[in-house]
Write a protein that holds these residues in place. Structure first.
Motif, mmCIF file in Angstrom:
data_model
loop_
_atom_site.group_PDB
_atom_site.id
_atom_site.type_symbol
_atom_site.label_atom_id
_atom_site.label_comp_id
_atom_site.label_asym_id
_atom_site.label_seq_id
_atom_site.Cartn_x
_atom_site.Cartn_y
_atom_site.Cartn_z
ATOM 1 N N PHE A 169 5.260 2.405 5.674
ATOM 2 C CA PHE A 169 5.529 3.520 6.581
ATOM 3 C C PHE A 169 5.095 3.155 8.002
ATOM 4 O O PHE A 169 5.826 3.361 8.969
ATOM 5 N N ALA A 191 7.434 0.840 9.587
ATOM 6 C CA ALA A 191 8.660 1.515 10.032
ATOM 7 C C ALA A 191 8.433 2.244 11.353
ATOM 8 O O ALA A 191 9.322 2.286 12.218
ATOM 9 N N THR A 197 10.784 9.464 10.428
ATOM 10 C CA THR A 197 10.542 8.358 9.496
ATOM 11 C C THR A 197 10.221 8.948 8.119
ATOM 12 O O THR A 197 9.262 9.720 7.992
ATOM 13 N N THR A 234 8.602 5.863 2.960
ATOM 14 C CA THR A 234 9.000 4.507 3.373
ATOM 15 C C THR A 234 8.007 3.496 2.817
ATOM 16 O O THR A 234 6.817 3.735 2.890
#
Lengths: 424, 424
Positions: free
Chosen positions: A368, A371, A420, A424
């Motif tokens: 995460f 990202a 996001t 992720t």
């Protein structure tokens, strides 16, 4: 264009050469806190600490140009530059740290620091944390866990668990200072037992590479007591916190509140010119210099000293340490206001700040965080991540960073966080 | 003034900081092959190899100033500079030496070279000569005898007798190549026996610090055969002979006629800007880079590359390698004509030349040589001495050195020799 450059890099520089981002930025120009790529796109620099007083600061550039055109030689001849700079810089230190060796890189500085501890103690064992980086020479790479050394960790090195404010050593935050010190004591006992003996502990006083945990002054007191009792040296790597980065003080050790035996300096020292240094007490310097005829051809040359002196001038003339304190506090306040389910901790000290992300099940949110870093790059903001699990956003901009830059970075961060996916 | 500066040095830099001359020169300005002190006195520079294309060459200064004002960052972002320079420089090498790592100092370069040999061979033993210098990091200082390492020489290092053309290894000049190789073979056997195994032999192809003996191409052939048979690497330290210093070729190994596995470069590479490099084959580079995530913050930055590229441009545009050959031959001819009872050998290669002095009883004339160096300084000529017994005058001027400079240096040398008592 990027693909072609990456292919040239592979052909000319070999494999496994680190880059930032899968699609690395191709930079061509910079000024202050801004960078431009080959397509003319502008990026806000929230990451680079080497251009300490701002990219391409005209006063530093002018000093380099002027001295390069006048004289550039080694210190076996006499020159005012190395003396004037050493006098100016050592005046910023307490604890009788008043002599200096100038070198070219932080790695060279830390490599000397190790030998100072050997010269003083006659021992060869060293301690570092288990999630750190102190440089790239053969000797200091053995104290760096972020890139394990060739040949593996030798017997004379002991790694202790790094401090952490989300998953503290010893289980609870209030136990961490003592638990950290107990691990150091155990490592010293191991070095005594295996015949190396304890020469020194190399540490960054803000544990920057460890993930800059939110420690308080006094954290290291129990550890310092253990080290003093054992007769080892404290080798304080100020490459990241030094030169006012943390806003509170010139040096991390003055903020944390302990007296190192040796301090090493690097990256920001001359705003990008390859300059680094070792600062220590006269007794430590004498032990080293009498044991080894150290000489560094480029170290302390007049151009390096002019660049470093101009950087110091700008830092003071533009009140950049005060700026780091004010703008850093403003940035931390904005970080703390961010409401996000994966946010475990917002933390920072001066112009070194970020957020640690943890998933609801307690596991670190490394992907995460990656990202988010990538999303920020797409929006023209350069930053990075750090920590044992690479789940902490790391922002460490040039020192002239302003509130408007914080607002731009934080507004963008909020937008990226909002879009996001959590998983992720 | 000098006394005051020496006192400041002692106070700020500590004891045992090397200087040239008991009354060191206080330099303030330089241009081409000339240096000026604080009193306006001019010195002919017959010693410094760092300002390779001449002190403060305007093209190099301009390149540094321009790039410093444009962008200076690390190689985790893409930039043309490091690629353009690496492409230009590696094209000067044969033997598939076509990949490069840029660093800041020759010490950093040699420290990497050692690890390349470790990564390729899986062994940890190294050989060097017993009268040399390869740098100042913990690891490379163990291969340097001119400043013994802290803690003494470790078990993984073996030193072999340095070649010498006045007192040859093996007793006679014609036996020296084989005798040198036999000592290397013995050292390899010792490293095999003590468990380290043989990783590599680090050497300067002109044995510059050893006293630049008057060897001939092919000298190293028997040694290379021994090394190849044992599976070790040849780590060729070209810091002194490289970049055309020797006039005959770009690199010392091409002149001596052997294929190194790794070549290291330093001092003259960017005319004084802290730049150095490791050049090697793709297989060696891959072994190293896959074993260790090497990164150097300042290495290969755009300013370093601009400085190095400009130095290369000047070297070629001004035909300085041809100049080194022509003027070096002229200087050697003048040295050979010098008639002096203590002169044992005049020797040189390109712009690296000198005379070895030996007393009538066969003992090295170190103090006499020191007196000549001091006498030359008093007459405004800077040079030095080298070799195991420090009895060899060493002249190694910037590459734009001309015949008129040779004449001035040699006329002065003849006068100093005439008036320096033989029994000094």
């Amino acid at each position: 264009m990027t693909a072609e450059m990456l292919a040239r890099r592979a052909r000319l520089m070999g494999p496994n050469v680190p880059t930032f981002y899968e699609d690395p930025v191709h930079l061509v120009r910079a000024e202050g806190v801004w960078l431009w790529d080959a397509d003319g796109r502008r990026y806000l620099d929230c990451y680079n600490n080497v251009p300490h007083v701002g990219h391409c600061h005209p006063k530093v550039v002018e000093a380099i140009a002027r001295q390069s055109a006048t004289l550039n030689t080694h210190t076996r001849y006499l020159h005012d530059g190395v003396l004037d700079y050493t006098e100016r810089l050592t005046a910023k230190f307490s604890h009788d740290l008043r002599q200096m060796i100038m070198v070219c890189t932080g790695s060279e500085a830390n490599d000397i620091a190790l030998r100072m501890a050997q010269a003083v103690t006659g021992k060869t064992g060293f301690i570092a944390t288990d999630n750190t980086y102190h440089g790239n020479t053969s000797a200091v790479s053995q104290l760096s866990t972020r890139r394990p050394p060739i040949g593996g960790y030798p017997d004379h090195v002991r790694l202790v668990p790094a401090p952490d404010t989300v998953r503290p050593v010893g289980g609870k935050l209030e136990n961490q200072p003592d638990a950290f010190a107990e691990n150091v004591a155990r490592a010293i006992a191991e070095l005594d037992a295996n015949g190396h003996g304890f020469a020194g502990f190399m540490l960054c006083p803000t544990f920057a590479n460890e993930g800059f945990p939110a420690l308080s002054p006094g954290f290291l007191d129990p550890t310092v007591e253990v080290i003093r009792k054992a007769g080892g040296l404290i080798l304080c790597d100020e490459v990241q916190p030094g030169f006012g980065r943390i806003g509170a003080e010139w040096w991390g050790h003055d903020w944390l509140g302990f007296a190192p035996d040796v301090v090493t300096l690097g990256k920001p020292m001359a705003n990008g010119h390859p300059v680094a240094a070792v600062v220590t007490r006269p007794d430590v310097m004498a032990a080293f210099r009498e044991a080894f005829g150290y000489f560094n051809t480029f170290g302390g040359n007049p151009v390096s000293c002019a660049a470093a002196l101009a950087t110091l001038d700008v830092l003071e003339d533009e009140n950049l340490i005060q700026n780091a304190r004010d703008v850093g506090a403003y940035a931390l306040d904005r970080l703390q206001r961010i409401d996000h389910p994966l946010k475990a901790e917002a933390r920072g000290l001066g112009l070194f700040f970020g957020i640690e992300f943890v998933r609801p099940d307690g596991t670190p949110a490394g992907p995460f965080t990656a990202a988010v870093v990538e999303g920020m790059r797409q929006e023209g903001i350069l930053l990075n991540r750090i920590g044992r699990h690479m789940n902490t956003l790391k922002m460490r901009p040039p020192m002239p960073f302003g509130r408007d830059h914080v607002d731009l970075a934080m507004d963008t961060l909020e937008a990226i966080l909002a879009r996001t996916p959590y998983d992720t």
